[in-house]
Design a protein around this motif. Structure first.
Motif, short mmCIF file in Angstrom:
data_model
loop_
_atom_site.label_atom_id
_atom_site.label_comp_id
_atom_site.label_asym_id
_atom_site.label_seq_id
_atom_site.Cartn_x
_atom_site.Cartn_y
_atom_site.Cartn_z
N ALA A 1 0.84 -1.19 0.00
CA ALA A 1 0.00 0.00 0.00
C ALA A 1 0.88 1.25 0.00
CB ALA A 1 -0.92 -0.01 1.20
N GLU A 2 0.40 2.26 -0.68
CA GLU A 2 1.11 3.53 -0.88
C GLU A 2 2.19 3.44 -1.95
OE1 GLU A 2 0.06 6.39 0.70
OE2 GLU A 2 -1.52 5.08 1.43
N SER B 1 -12.70 7.02 -8.38
CA SER B 1 -11.93 6.26 -7.39
C SER B 1 -10.43 6.30 -7.63
CB SER B 1 -12.40 4.80 -7.37
OG SER B 1 -12.22 4.21 -8.64
N ARG C 1 -4.60 9.75 -8.56
CA ARG C 1 -3.62 8.71 -8.20
C ARG C 1 -3.11 7.96 -9.43
NH1 ARG C 1 -5.11 4.42 -5.33
NH2 ARG C 1 -7.29 4.42 -6.06
N ILE D 1 0.14 5.76 -5.06
CA ILE D 1 -0.62 5.75 -3.79
C ILE D 1 -1.64 4.60 -3.83
CG2 ILE D 1 -1.73 7.19 -2.06
CD1 ILE D 1 -1.04 9.62 -3.75
N LYS E 1 -3.87 1.39 -3.05
CA LYS E 1 -4.62 0.96 -1.88
C LYS E 1 -5.00 -0.51 -2.04
CE LYS E 1 -6.79 5.53 -1.74
NZ LYS E 1 -8.09 6.27 -1.75
N PRO E 2 -5.23 -1.20 -0.94
CA PRO E 2 -5.66 -2.61 -1.06
C PRO E 2 -6.90 -2.78 -1.94
CG PRO E 2 -5.00 -2.13 1.19
CD PRO E 2 -4.97 -0.82 0.45
N GLU E 3 -7.78 -1.80 -1.94
CA GLU E 3 -8.99 -1.90 -2.76
C GLU E 3 -8.71 -1.73 -4.25
OE1 GLU E 3 -8.52 0.05 -0.07
OE2 GLU E 3 -9.51 2.01 -0.32
N ASP E 4 -7.47 -1.42 -4.62
CA ASP E 4 -7.08 -1.40 -6.04
C ASP E 4 -6.73 -2.79 -6.55
OD1 ASP E 4 -5.36 1.67 -5.36
OD2 ASP E 4 -7.30 1.44 -6.39
N VAL F 1 -2.36 -5.42 -4.06
CA VAL F 1 -1.84 -4.40 -3.15
C VAL F 1 -2.01 -4.91 -1.72
CG1 VAL F 1 -1.92 -2.00 -2.41
CG2 VAL F 1 -2.52 -2.61 -4.78
N SER G 1 -1.68 -4.63 2.45
CA SER G 1 -1.82 -3.57 3.46
C SER G 1 -0.68 -3.61 4.45
CB SER G 1 -3.16 -3.72 4.18
OG SER G 1 -3.25 -4.99 4.76
#
Length: 122
Positions: free
Chosen positions: A14-15, A62, A66, A84, A86-89, A120, A122
């Motif tokens: 993540a990030e 969303s 980014r 950037i 995110k796990p939801e990506d 991704v 976390s």
């Protein structure tokens, strides 16, 4: 019809950042509208970004700010720079070409690649 091959997927924290590529066959790439979609497990395929032959771009809310979509017509290649993350990506990312109708509508796109997995953590 155009053949599309995605690459560049992988595992990232993540990030972090990742750049996807989509190589297209044929000599008319520069005139094609191209796009990226993604599909997470158990979810429908969703629009991520699109780029027209003019260079005009459009993004899903969303990913706005980014992700950056771009193209290199000399290389017949489209890119998706993802930052950037995110796990939801996490999803399989697909490139697509030549929409007829709304670019956000999966059914509007005629040609698809096989997809590349982005995970991704976390």
């Amino acid at each position: 019809q155009v053949q599309l091959v995605e690459s560049g997927g992988g595992l990232v924290q993540a990030e972090g950042s990742l750049r996807l590529s989509c190589a297209a066959s044929g000599r008319t790439f520069s005139r094609r509208t191209m796009g990226w979609f993604r599909q997470a497990p158990g979810k429908e395929r969703e629009f991520v970004a699109a780029i027209w032959s003019t260079g005009l771009t459009s993004y899903a809310d969303s990913v706005k700010g980014r992700f950056t979509i771009s193209r290199d017509n000399a290389k017949n290649t489209m890119y998706l720079q993802m930052s950037i993350l995110k796990p939801e990506d996490t999803a399989v990312y697909y490139c697509a070409a030549d929409p007829v109708g709304s670019i956000a509508n999966t059914n509007a796109w005629g040609d698809w690649g096989q997809g590349t997995q982005v995970t991704v953590s976390s």
